[in-house]
Design a protein around this motif. Structure first.
Motif: not given
Length: 302
Positions: A22-25, A44-47, A55-67
């Motif tokens: 899932l995208e995070s934009t 997420e609950e629908a999935v 597996a929502t995807v985003a970048v936090l503190d410079g780290r790409p995260r999947v989930g």
């Protein structure tokens, strides 16, 4: 490896259980607070309700995260300064230690890198109107031409040049099929006014196409499953046409160009349809997420 995959997502991938990216934009930039966090949790609950792992995807503190866990979702929804990241922005965000919500192109790239085959979103980017003058085309298209992932979407955003986008996808070799329809959906609208060459009717048929892609090898291109928003939940086509025409005029009059065009037009639609366009958007995303989970389950059954 720089990619951080959550334990739940990693275990599901290793066990060949269904996973949906899932995208995070939409969380950081597509919805007002606090509704954005509620919608993120609902998607997420629908999935999960369909037996798959989100597996929502985003970048936090410079780290790409999947989930993401709930605290990380809250950061994406509420932190000031969360950037909007396409795939070209990922190395810059990583080096800067920045936080960002991922668009279609960045989500698809990171999800595929993690080993996820199915991704749900609202609408794709595409070729912009007045392309001959602006050369403005979404990075989504070229990225999908070289990324083996199945994208469940409600077509492309109706503010774009839909026939030019379909032609561009054909040129790039990206497979497109309507889900239960021979018409290409228009994001807020069930029918963009343009046909598709192929129709798939069940998650199992989609999974069969994915397996055929694997068997053929060749270019690592995506499969786009265009799932229309139900007619009862679409934006009224007449209202859509009027408000979009007004939005395009306002855009030209105010000299809005480049990356600012899409958010300007989408915001105009929300404000001048009294939120009806946002409701149609959320209906489309919800339907895409549930269908993607069923496709992921059919794929996992092998």
């Amino acid at each position: 490896m720089v990619l951080v995959v959550s334990e739940e997502v990693r275990e599901a991938i290793e066990a060949r259980r269904p996973v949906v990216a899932l995208e995070s934009t939409i969380i950081a930039h597509g919805l007002p607070r606090p509704r954005n966090l509620r919608v993120a949790l609902e998607l997420e609950e629908a999935v999960r309700s369909e037996g798959a792992v989100p597996a929502t995807v985003a970048v936090l503190d410079g780290r790409p995260r999947v989930g993401l866990d709930k605290q990380q979702l809250e950061r994406v929804a509420n932190e000031e300064g969360i950037r909007k990241l396409g795939h070209r922005d990922l190395p810059l965000a990583m080096a800067a230690g920045a936080g960002g919500a991922t668009t279609v192109s960045a989500t698809a790239q990171l999800a595929a890198l993690a080993g996820i085959r199915v991704f749900a979103t609202g609408g794709l980017g595409g070729v912009h109107r007045e392309w001959t003058a602006t050369q403005d085309e979404s990075a989504d298209l070229r990225l999908l031409a070289r990324t083996r992932i199945t994208v469940v979407c409600a077509g492309v955003k109706s503010i774009l040049d839909v026939p030019a986008t379909l032609q561009r996808l054909e040129t790039l070799g990206v497979a497109v099929a309507g889900y239960g329809t021979d018409r290409f959906p228009g994001f807020y609208l069930s029918d963009s006014g343009h046909p598709v060459d192929w129709t798939l009717s069940t998650p199992e048929q989609v999974a069969d196409v994915m397996r055929a892609q694997e068997a053929l090898g060749g270019p690592e291109s995506a499969l786009i499953v265009a799932n229309p928003v139900p007619e009862a939940e679409q934006l009224d086509p007449g209202l859509h046409a009027r408000v979009l025409a007004d939005a395009l005029r306002a855009c030209a009059e105010q000299g809005v160009t480049g990356q600012a065009v899409t958010p300007f037009l989408l915001d105009h639609l929300v404000r001048h349809t009294d939120g009806a366009s946002l409701s149609a958007n959320l209906a489309a995303v919800g339907g895409n997420v549930r269908l993607a989970a069923r496709i992921a389950a059919a794929w996992a059954r092998g």
